[in-house]
Motif scaffolding. Structure first.
Motif, PDB file in Angstrom:
ATOM      1  N   VAL A  50       7.874  10.974 -11.443  1.00 50.76           N
ATOM      2  CA  VAL A  50       7.408  12.355 -11.497  1.00 50.76           C
ATOM      3  C   VAL A  50       6.087  12.442 -12.258  1.00 50.76           C
ATOM      4  N   VAL A  51       6.006  11.718 -13.355  1.00 55.27           N
ATOM      5  CA  VAL A  51       4.776  11.729 -14.157  1.00 55.27           C
ATOM      6  C   VAL A  51       3.618  11.081 -13.402  1.00 55.27           C
ATOM      7  N   ASP A  52       3.899  10.026 -12.645  1.00 51.43           N
ATOM      8  CA  ASP A  52       2.840   9.400 -11.842  1.00 51.43           C
ATOM      9  C   ASP A  52       2.253  10.394 -10.844  1.00 51.43           C
ATOM     10  N   LEU A  53       3.118  11.153 -10.175  1.00 57.18           N
ATOM     11  CA  LEU A  53       2.611  12.159  -9.246  1.00 57.18           C
ATOM     12  C   LEU A  53       1.844  13.246  -9.997  1.00 57.18           C
ATOM     13  N   ALA A  54       2.347  13.653 -11.153  1.00 61.34           N
ATOM     14  CA  ALA A  54       1.659  14.681 -11.940  1.00 61.34           C
ATOM     15  C   ALA A  54       0.241  14.241 -12.294  1.00 61.34           C
ATOM     16  N   ARG A  55       0.058  12.963 -12.576  1.00 62.47           N
ATOM     17  CA  ARG A  55      -1.296  12.458 -12.873  1.00 62.47           C
ATOM     18  C   ARG A  55      -2.193  12.571 -11.648  1.00 62.47           C
ATOM     19  N   ILE A 106      -9.661  10.782  -3.764  1.00 65.46           N
ATOM     20  CA  ILE A 106      -8.289  10.307  -3.724  1.00 65.46           C
ATOM     21  C   ILE A 106      -7.484  11.193  -2.772  1.00 65.46           C
ATOM     22  N   GLY A 107      -6.591  10.582  -1.995  1.00 61.75           N
ATOM     23  CA  GLY A 107      -5.710  11.347  -1.123  1.00 61.75           C
ATOM     24  C   GLY A 107      -4.276  11.243  -1.601  1.00 61.75           C
ATOM     25  N   VAL A 108      -3.716  12.324  -2.117  1.00 66.95           N
ATOM     26  CA  VAL A 108      -2.342  12.333  -2.620  1.00 66.95           C
ATOM     27  C   VAL A 108      -1.414  12.731  -1.474  1.00 66.95           C
ATOM     28  N   ALA A 109      -0.522  11.842  -1.092  1.00 63.34           N
ATOM     29  CA  ALA A 109       0.389  12.076   0.033  1.00 63.34           C
ATOM     30  C   ALA A 109       1.770  12.447  -0.490  1.00 63.34           C
ATOM     31  N   ILE A 110       2.264  13.592  -0.045  1.00 62.43           N
ATOM     32  CA  ILE A 110       3.581  14.085  -0.454  1.00 62.43           C
ATOM     33  C   ILE A 110       4.362  14.403   0.811  1.00 62.43           C
ATOM     34  N   ARG A 173      14.802   4.779  -1.019  1.00 58.10           N
ATOM     35  CA  ARG A 173      14.766   3.321  -1.114  1.00 58.10           C
ATOM     36  C   ARG A 173      13.644   2.762  -0.239  1.00 58.10           C
ATOM     37  N   GLU A 174      13.507   3.310   0.963  1.00 54.79           N
ATOM     38  CA  GLU A 174      12.465   2.844   1.867  1.00 54.79           C
ATOM     39  C   GLU A 174      11.082   3.319   1.414  1.00 54.79           C
ATOM     40  N   VAL A 175      11.011   4.522   0.861  1.00 58.05           N
ATOM     41  CA  VAL A 175       9.748   5.023   0.322  1.00 58.05           C
ATOM     42  C   VAL A 175       9.247   4.093  -0.771  1.00 58.05           C
ATOM     43  N   ARG A 176      10.134   3.676  -1.657  1.00 55.94           N
ATOM     44  CA  ARG A 176       9.717   2.783  -2.751  1.00 55.94           C
ATOM     45  C   ARG A 176       9.309   1.404  -2.229  1.00 55.94           C
ATOM     46  N   ARG A 177       9.953   0.941  -1.182  1.00 56.00           N
ATOM     47  CA  ARG A 177       9.532  -0.331  -0.591  1.00 56.00           C
ATOM     48  C   ARG A 177       8.084  -0.250  -0.115  1.00 56.00           C
ATOM     49  N   ALA A 178       7.721   0.913   0.413  1.00 59.49           N
ATOM     50  CA  ALA A 178       6.357   1.092   0.916  1.00 59.49           C
ATOM     51  C   ALA A 178       5.325   1.138  -0.214  1.00 59.49           C
ATOM     52  N   TRP A 179       5.781   1.346  -1.457  1.00 59.76           N
ATOM     53  CA  TRP A 179       4.857   1.354  -2.588  1.00 59.76           C
ATOM     54  C   TRP A 179       4.415  -0.044  -2.990  1.00 59.76           C
ATOM     55  N   CYS A 180       5.167  -1.053  -2.638  1.00 56.03           N
ATOM     56  CA  CYS A 180       4.931  -2.410  -3.146  1.00 56.03           C
ATOM     57  C   CYS A 180       3.504  -2.867  -2.835  1.00 56.03           C
ATOM     58  N   GLY A 181       2.818  -3.296  -3.878  1.00 52.90           N
ATOM     59  CA  GLY A 181       1.475  -3.828  -3.710  1.00 52.90           C
ATOM     60  C   GLY A 181       0.399  -2.782  -3.535  1.00 52.90           C
ATOM     61  N   LYS A 182       0.755  -1.495  -3.621  1.00 54.30           N
ATOM     62  CA  LYS A 182      -0.238  -0.432  -3.431  1.00 54.30           C
ATOM     63  C   LYS A 182      -0.505   0.280  -4.755  1.00 54.30           C
ATOM     64  N   PRO A 183      -1.744   0.696  -5.000  1.00 57.18           N
ATOM     65  CA  PRO A 183      -2.034   1.474  -6.210  1.00 57.18           C
ATOM     66  C   PRO A 183      -1.366   2.833  -6.146  1.00 57.18           C
ATOM     67  N   LEU A 184      -1.288   3.498  -7.288  1.00 53.50           N
ATOM     68  CA  LEU A 184      -0.589   4.783  -7.367  1.00 53.50           C
ATOM     69  C   LEU A 184      -1.135   5.794  -6.377  1.00 53.50           C
ATOM     70  N   GLU A 185      -2.465   5.779  -6.153  1.00 52.00           N
ATOM     71  CA  GLU A 185      -3.061   6.796  -5.286  1.00 52.00           C
ATOM     72  C   GLU A 185      -2.771   6.571  -3.808  1.00 52.00           C
ATOM     73  N   GLU A 186      -2.101   5.477  -3.457  1.00 55.14           N
ATOM     74  CA  GLU A 186      -1.739   5.243  -2.057  1.00 55.14           C
ATOM     75  C   GLU A 186      -0.234   5.341  -1.806  1.00 55.14           C
ATOM     76  N   ARG A 187       0.485   5.846  -2.768  1.00 52.32           N
ATOM     77  CA  ARG A 187       1.907   6.066  -2.575  1.00 52.32           C
ATOM     78  C   ARG A 187       2.173   7.339  -1.773  1.00 52.32           C
ATOM     79  N   VAL A 188       3.333   7.390  -1.153  1.00 55.02           N
ATOM     80  CA  VAL A 188       3.849   8.629  -0.582  1.00 55.02           C
ATOM     81  C   VAL A 188       4.991   9.094  -1.477  1.00 55.02           C
TER      82      VAL A 188
END
Length: 400
Positions: A50-55, A106-110, A173-188
């Motif tokens: 939650v804090v990562d998204l808030a940033r 930066i593109g924040v994807a939600i 669980r699948e959303v977090r798998r997609a985070w692997c190896g990506k910086p915070l600004e490329e997360r969904v």
């Protein structure tokens, strides 16, 4: 004297307020058991997430980023499988990359995912197509009942709230798998409308920074549940997640200013998003006084455009949305915001990676809907989503 925990205080405040748009649960004892069960389960999201998204939202508020919120009108339980979730996440990542490439920001994807299982409805009942004069409960999302036009399957079932939790867990669980190896600004990140109070209340948790919703990273309050004295506002005010509020034609400038002060009393940049959903016919008339009042008297907000919910209509008995009307609302959104010295910060869209034919162009005579899959409202297909985002970027470049 034992002090009440922040999460317990939020739950108590919600219980004391008016609860709108709630299903009529026939078995209250079963509902209480499910709520107690959910309260004892681990949170779906973590405070650190939650804090990562808030940033990221802070960067948006400071002018360094843009937001894309997107996904299904209503998620379905049977679609909570890794392959389908990954397609949705990949699609959102691609659209956010388009925002980044087109703006240099930066593109924040939600995503509208991992919890978008409840839907507000204009009426709690609808006609039963099988028997003239008989009604049945409206479909209120998979967390409440089944979309099949069968009165027995439309009865709200509290056990579906537990299935919503389990399905959201699979999606996350699948959303977090997609985070692997990506910086915070490329997360969904995961978001849904904060609607079904037994579910939302049970997933408020205590964190290092106070109470937070462990049901989502970002939650929004709908146009029908944003009353200052309502339980949904008490929930959003009590948690430190980034939050949004849908603002439509029934909201006066004073209403909106009051909401910003209640939901962002400390003036935290990126804490609160206003998601505007007026419709192409009303936005030029109704948005300017709201923007002016908030800029002058309200707390800081992130301005987002939902060009979909105010532009619905029926063609040949089918719910649809006109692409040209959505484009027109985006144009007005950017023009009004920039004209008032405010920053258009992004879009909130109902979309899918599937090649559906749910939204149409008025330039097509006698439109047909050969691939209509949504159980509720029509969504943009990939081509239409790209066109809308490109249009937004184009209008931003004109205003810059």
């Amino acid at each position: 004297m034992i002090r009440e925990s922040p999460a317990a205080a939020v739950r108590a405040a919600m219980t004391e307020r008016t609860a709108r748009q709630q299903p009529v649960w026939p078995d209250r004892d079963a509902l209480d058991l499910v709520e107690a069960e959910l309260t004892d389960l681990p949170g779906l999201t973590t405070e650190d997430e939650v804090v990562d998204l808030a940033r990221g939202m802070t960067l948006v508020a400071e002018g360094a980023g843009l937001v894309l919120q997107g996904g299904d009108c209503a998620e379905r339980f049977h679609e909570a499988v890794p392959e389908l979730v990954r397609r949705k996440v990949d699609h959102l990542q691609g659209l956010a990359a388009m925002l980044r490439a087109g703006s240099g920001l930066i593109g924040v994807a939600i995503g509208r995912l991992a919890g978008q299982y409840g839907k507000p409805r204009s009426s709690p009942f609808e006609p039963d197509p099988e028997e003239v004069g008989r009604t049945m409960a409206s479909y209120c999302g998979d967390a409440v009942n089944d979309p099949a036009p069968d009165p027995a399957r439309r009865v709200p079932d509290p056990r579906r709230l537990r299935t919503a939790y389990d399905s959201s867990q699979v999606v996350l669980r699948e959303v977090r798998r997609a985070w692997c190896g990506k910086p915070l600004e490329e997360r969904v990140y995961a978001a849904h409308e904060l609607l079904l109070l037994p579910y939302e209340r049970s997933l408020v948790r205590d964190g290092v920074r106070g109470a937070f919703s462990a049901a989502a990273h970002f939650g929004w309050i709908g146009e029908r549940t944003r009353g200052l004295g309502d339980a949904h506002v008490a929930l959003a005010a009590g948690v430190h997640n980034p939050i949004g509020v849908k603002i439509g034609p029934t909201a006066s400038p004073d209403d909106v200013v009051a909401l910003t002060r209640v939901l962002n009393p400390d003036g935290v940049p990126g804490r609160l998003s206003l998601i505007l959903r007026y419709g192409a016919d009303d936005v030029d008339r109704m948005l300017p006084p709201v923007v002016s009042a908030v800029a002058r008297q309200g707390a800081p907000v992130v301005w987002l455009c939902d060009p979909m919910h105010g532009n619905g209509l029926k063609l040949h008995g089918v719910k649809t949305r006109l692409v040209e009307s959505m484009l027109a609302e985006v144009t007005s959104f950017v023009r009004v915001l920039v004209g008032h010295g405010q920053r258009p910060a992004g879009l909130h869209l109902e979309l899918t990676p599937d090649p559906v034919t749910e939204c149409v162009s008025p330039q097509v005579a006698n439109p047909t809907f050969p691939d209509y899959r949504s159980t509720c409202d029509p969504r943009l297909n990939p081509e239409q989503s790209v066109a809308l985002i490109a249009h937004f970027l184009d209008r931003l470049s004109w205003s810059g």
